[in-house]
Design an enzyme around this catalytic site. Structure first.
Site, short mmCIF file in Angstrom:
data_model
loop_
_atom_site.label_atom_id
_atom_site.label_comp_id
_atom_site.label_asym_id
_atom_site.label_seq_id
_atom_site.Cartn_x
_atom_site.Cartn_y
_atom_site.Cartn_z
N LYS B 116 -23.58 11.77 -35.16
CA LYS B 116 -22.57 11.28 -34.23
C LYS B 116 -23.09 10.19 -33.27
O LYS B 116 -22.36 9.26 -32.94
CB LYS B 116 -21.99 12.43 -33.41
N LYS B 158 -22.02 17.62 -26.39
CA LYS B 158 -21.78 17.75 -27.83
C LYS B 158 -23.07 17.71 -28.63
O LYS B 158 -24.04 17.08 -28.22
CB LYS B 158 -20.89 16.59 -28.32
N GLY B 164 -16.32 19.78 -36.33
CA GLY B 164 -15.45 20.95 -36.41
C GLY B 164 -15.37 21.76 -35.14
O GLY B 164 -15.03 22.94 -35.17
N GLU B 200 -20.37 12.94 -23.34
CA GLU B 200 -19.21 12.03 -23.30
C GLU B 200 -18.35 12.40 -22.11
O GLU B 200 -18.30 13.55 -21.71
CB GLU B 200 -18.34 12.23 -24.54
N LYS B 201 -17.59 11.42 -21.64
CA LYS B 201 -16.61 11.74 -20.61
C LYS B 201 -15.54 12.61 -21.26
O LYS B 201 -15.14 12.38 -22.40
CB LYS B 201 -15.99 10.47 -20.06
N HIS B 235 -10.41 24.65 -31.24
CA HIS B 235 -10.76 23.28 -31.65
C HIS B 235 -10.49 23.01 -33.12
O HIS B 235 -11.05 22.10 -33.71
CB HIS B 235 -12.22 22.95 -31.33
N GLU B 288 -14.69 10.46 -34.32
CA GLU B 288 -15.59 10.57 -35.46
C GLU B 288 -14.85 10.12 -36.71
O GLU B 288 -13.64 9.95 -36.69
CB GLU B 288 -16.11 12.00 -35.63
N ARG B 292 -14.11 12.06 -46.13
CA ARG B 292 -13.62 12.95 -47.20
C ARG B 292 -12.10 13.00 -47.11
O ARG B 292 -11.52 12.43 -46.20
CB ARG B 292 -14.17 14.36 -46.98
#
Lengths: 70, 448
Positions: B116, B158, B164, B200-201, B235, B288, B292
């Site tokens: 990421k 993160k 996921g 990240e914010k 999530h 992201e 696939r």
């Protein structure tokens, strides 16, 4: 004596009690892994663990007796 | 086109891929674990091979065994579906080494998006907006605190190798950040074998909107509009739709162009999805790229008329993508409900077991992608997704009405499913008014 049955099918990921332990309502007995989720399986009553019938990695079906309390 | 394709997956997506192959006259090879001997995908394929015991690590993730089956069966290509090996670049590489075509992007593109932190940097350079945060990853808690002070709370911690929804945690102040950092580090290590984290914010009340892309092996790349996937539990997506009620033509054009830039920046080929977070002011940020086919691909198919899985096969077989950007319109509205084996009244607890009754209606405009059947026992070893219901209507209201009709006339006995939740959600004012943010389920509870 009370036989504690498993609420759903899954694989035993963790055993949180051993024979001789005193348990109370809401206390974790086992952690089950089912459908990619970790699910704590808790005691509904007070008691002393007499027997743990499963080991980590065992497959259990819904209704299988996993722990015996007294 | 290929003569024979191995489907390295199970459940509804394996069935979906087999159907696409059948449409093209391609023979199919299924693989299965001990727990899946009776599975639908095994019954539908032309051939089926046993690959190991129930745990995925010993069966559906057993790279060498799956490749061995592919070679033995004479398959020329392999479709990974989603999940399992679908985003495993080393698997794609291993296929290539063995002379098998991996139906998906080249491994280099998967690697560029797989990590990421690296992906964020590439996107920033390609002019794709990213969520404010640090691009290079954080080394320790002190650095995390420093970065958080710079970008302002709340922040999201993160896992660099994550996905996921696993290994991410929101922090609203320094104290929460300390706990989140420790927890995420441990989880990232346990789940992904890599403890590295980034910050990240946190975007308040975001929408999760993604853009479908298709690219052929020569780099001709188009987008197929957005999918709105904000309704989530733990999530993970539960209801998806296309188009999004929140996206106007101008935003669609901007997000689509950004998604195409993102795909081109990594030399992407085959079907892929660029995920964005969109804030209430309609700013969008790269989240992201899923390299696939997505679970929710049918809502795009139903509104564009493009068969995405068929194109995956065609592109992998070396055919040029004959669709042009101007060929892609939006016809009506489609909604997908994921039918999970879980109990919505008990906080979505899993509900494996034998399906004693399974009756799904056939209605015009309604499509069911199903991985189970009456008499089938749903195994606790795998994901709880049983089926996907997709309803199409000329308008959003029409699609909702049709979905409610389908849900209301579906009969499932023996196990609990998420159907009652879907009915409640689709009937709610919140959903009807299109107020679907990632906090939808909490808000639904509040408004009850």
């Amino acid at each position: 004596m009370a036989e504690v049955a498993c609420p759903m099918a899954g694989v035993v990921a963790e055993v949180k009690v051993q024979p001789g332990d005193t348990v109370e309502p809401g206390q974790d007995l086992l952690i089950l892994e089912s459908m990619k989720m970790m699910i704590p399986f808790q005691s509904e009553t007070n008691g002393v663990v007499r027997e743990v019938k499963v080991n980590v990695g065992d497959f259990v079906n819904e209704g299988d007796v996993v722990i015996v309390l007294e | 086109m290929f003569e024979k394709v191995l489907v390295a997956n199970r459940g509804e997506i394996a069935v979906r891929v087999i159907q696409a192959c059948q449409k093209l006259g391609v023979k199919t090879v299924a693989v299965y674990s001990d727990a899946d001997r009776e599975a639908l995908h095994v019954q539908m394929a032309d051939e089926a091979y046993h690959i190991g015991p129930p745990p995925v690590a010993q069966s559906y993730l057993n790279v060498e065994r799956i490749i061995q089956v592919a070679l033995e069966s004479g398959a020329q290509a392999l479709h990974p579906g989603y999940g399992l090996l679908a985003e495993n670049a080393s698997f794609a590489r291993r296929c290539r080494e063995k002379g098998l075509i991996f139906i998906g992007p080249r491994p280099e593109a998967m690697e560029a998006m797989g990590f990421k932190v690296k992906a964020r940097r590439i996107m920033q350079e390609a002019g794709v907006p990213i969520v404010p945060g640090n691009v290079d990853g954080i080394q320790d808690l002190e650095e995390a605190k420093e970065v958080a002070r710079e970008i302002g709370y709340p922040v999201m911690v993160k896992a660099s190798a994550g996905g996921g929804g696993i290994g991410m945690q929101i922090s609203r102040d320094e104290k929460e950040l300390e706990q989140a950092f420790k927890m995420c580090e441990a989880r990232a290590k346990a789940y992904f074998g890599d403890p590295s984290l980034y910050l990240e914010k946190y975007i308040e009340e975001p929408r999760h909107i993604e853009i479908q892309v298709l690219a052929d092996n020569d780099g001709h790349t188009i987008h197929l509009n957005e999918r709105e996937c904000s309704v989530q539990r733990r999530h993970q997506k539960v209801i998806e739709e296309a188009p999004s009620t929140f996206v106007d033509p101008e935003l669609r054009q901007k997000m689509g162009a950004a998604a195409v830039r993102a795909a081109r920046a990594i030399g992407y080929n085959n079907a892929g999805t660029v995920e964005f977070l969109v804030d209430p002011q309609r700013n969008f940020y790269f989240l992201e790229m899923n390299t696939r086919i997505q679970v929710e691909h049918p809502v795009t198919e139903m509104t564009t008329g493009v068969d995405l899985v068929e194109w995956q096969l065609r592109i992998a077989a070396g055919e040029p993508l004959t669709l042009k950007q101007e060929d892609i319109g939006i016809n009506g509205h489609a909604i997908e409900c994921r039918i999970y084996a879980e109990d919505p009244d008990k906080n979505f607890m899993p509900s494996p077991g034998k399906i004693t009754r399974w009756q799904v209606p056939q209605l015009e405009g309604f499509r069911a992608d199903v991985g189970v059947y009456e008499g089938y026992t749903v195994s606790p070893y795998y994901d709880p997704l049983l089926a996907k219901f997709i309803a199409w209507g000329p308008t959003r209201d029409g699609a909702i009405e049709l979905m409610l009709r389908a849900l209301g006339t579906t009969v499932v006995e023996g196990i609990k499913t998420s159907i009652p939740f879907h009915i409640k959600a689709l009937q709610s004012k919140l959903f009807r008014e299109g107020r679907t943010t990632t906090n939808f389920i909490d808000q639904l509870k509040k408004e009850e």
